[in-house]
Write an enzyme that holds these catalytic residues in place. Structure first.
Site, PDB file in Angstrom:
ATOM      1  N   GLU A  48      -7.811 -10.021   0.102  1.00 37.45           N
ATOM      2  CA  GLU A  48      -6.658 -10.455   0.898  1.00 37.45           C
ATOM      3  C   GLU A  48      -6.865  -9.991   2.336  1.00 37.45           C
ATOM      4  O   GLU A  48      -6.824  -8.789   2.613  1.00 37.45           O
ATOM      5  CB  GLU A  48      -5.367  -9.854   0.340  1.00 37.45           C
ATOM      6  CG  GLU A  48      -4.131 -10.136   1.181  1.00 37.45           C
ATOM      7  CD  GLU A  48      -2.931  -9.287   0.776  1.00 37.45           C
ATOM      8  OE1 GLU A  48      -2.054  -9.061   1.642  1.00 37.45           O
ATOM      9  OE2 GLU A  48      -2.869  -8.829  -0.382  1.00 37.45           O
ATOM     10  N   ARG A  52      -2.123  -9.180  10.058  1.00 43.61           N
ATOM     11  CA  ARG A  52      -1.515  -8.084  10.830  1.00 43.61           C
ATOM     12  C   ARG A  52      -2.184  -7.909  12.194  1.00 43.61           C
ATOM     13  O   ARG A  52      -1.614  -7.266  13.077  1.00 43.61           O
ATOM     14  CB  ARG A  52      -1.599  -6.775  10.044  1.00 43.61           C
ATOM     15  CG  ARG A  52      -0.839  -6.788   8.735  1.00 43.61           C
ATOM     16  CD  ARG A  52      -0.975  -5.462   8.022  1.00 43.61           C
ATOM     17  NE  ARG A  52      -0.544  -5.558   6.630  1.00 43.61           N
ATOM     18  CZ  ARG A  52      -0.628  -4.572   5.757  1.00 43.61           C
ATOM     19  NH1 ARG A  52      -1.114  -3.396   6.130  1.00 43.61           N
ATOM     20  NH2 ARG A  52      -0.232  -4.743   4.513  1.00 43.61           N
ATOM     21  N   LYS A 136       4.050 -10.388  -6.272  1.00 42.84           N
ATOM     22  CA  LYS A 136       3.608  -9.103  -5.745  1.00 42.84           C
ATOM     23  C   LYS A 136       4.782  -8.138  -5.804  1.00 42.84           C
ATOM     24  O   LYS A 136       5.895  -8.481  -5.390  1.00 42.84           O
ATOM     25  CB  LYS A 136       3.138  -9.310  -4.304  1.00 42.84           C
ATOM     26  CG  LYS A 136       2.844  -8.050  -3.518  1.00 42.84           C
ATOM     27  CD  LYS A 136       2.420  -8.431  -2.104  1.00 42.84           C
ATOM     28  CE  LYS A 136       2.315  -7.237  -1.192  1.00 42.84           C
ATOM     29  NZ  LYS A 136       1.878  -7.624   0.175  1.00 42.84           N
TER      30      LYS A 136
END
Length: 221
Positions: A48, A52, A136
């Site tokens: 993943e 960010r 998640k």
């Protein structure tokens, strides 16, 4: 004669062969390929790459094109526009910190698996009604860890959880010992300091250790 397109992989399919999913934050997009090679050498087949940092989007494309055997997904996806951008770069799954219906719906329109973050039973009910089979659980450590997942999963048979946030080598086996947890998500094997230093050997070593721990936990459960 007509041909049938293969069915798009589900979140369950993606996690079935990848019990450890690294969460990656990159300062330099060009680090994505050697990082992916180091993870593959350690037995990790999915990654993943988060949005960010400014490098995240380009890194997704670089890793996906150079390493087709690595399942590259996008993390920290917040809006439907983000979904469009990461899919254009070749992301094969989408991870979000929370559950936002328009993002999940856009993933469905583009046939890319969505793994939205959840923290409450109400969010789990929304996820079920959106047709999701994996979510998640974030931030897992602060929300109560394996005990919280065990309790929350009881009213939702068939729903699977990817714990993220606070998962470590010391506790990952506790998560993977739950039937509803097919994989864990963490960042200890992709520490930004190791990436900046180009210490690919240490990343491979930590990856191999994580895969071995996961395999032992699954075998014992």
């Amino acid at each position: 004669m007509t041909t049938t397109e293969p069915a798009a992989p589900t979140s369950t399919d993606l996690l079935a062969g990848c019990p450890v999913v690294p969460v990656v934050v990159l300062d330099r997009a060009e680090d994505a390929v050697p990082l992916g090679e180091a993870l593959l050498a350690g037995g990790i087949t999915g990654i993943e790459i988060t949005l960010r940092t400014a490098a995240g989007l380009a890194a997704i494309g670089l890793a996906g094109r150079a390493l087709p055997e690595l399942t590259v997904g996008a993390g920290s996806v917040l809006t439907p526009a983000h979904v469009d951008r990461v899919v254009d770069q070749g992301a094969r799954f989408v991870v979000c910190p929370g559950l936002f219906t328009p993002v999940v719906q856009r993933c469905g329109e583009l046939s890319v698996p969505a793994l939205p973050g959840v923290a409450t039973a109400s969010e789990l009910m929304t996820a079920v009604n959106l047709g999701l089979d994996v979510v998640k659980f974030f931030p897992a450590g602060l929300l109560g860890g394996p005990a919280a997942i065990k309790a929350l999963s009881a009213p939702f048979p068939g729903l699977q959880f990817l714990p993220s946030g606070g998962v470590s080598p010391a506790n990952m086996a506790d998560y993977l010992g739950l039937d509803c947890v097919p994989a864990v998500s963490g960042s200890w094997m992709v520490d930004p300091a190791l990436i900046r230093a180009g210490d690919w050997a240490e990343i491979t070593r930590r990856s191999r250790a994580a895969v071995d721990t996961a395999a032992a936990a699954v075998a014992a459960s």
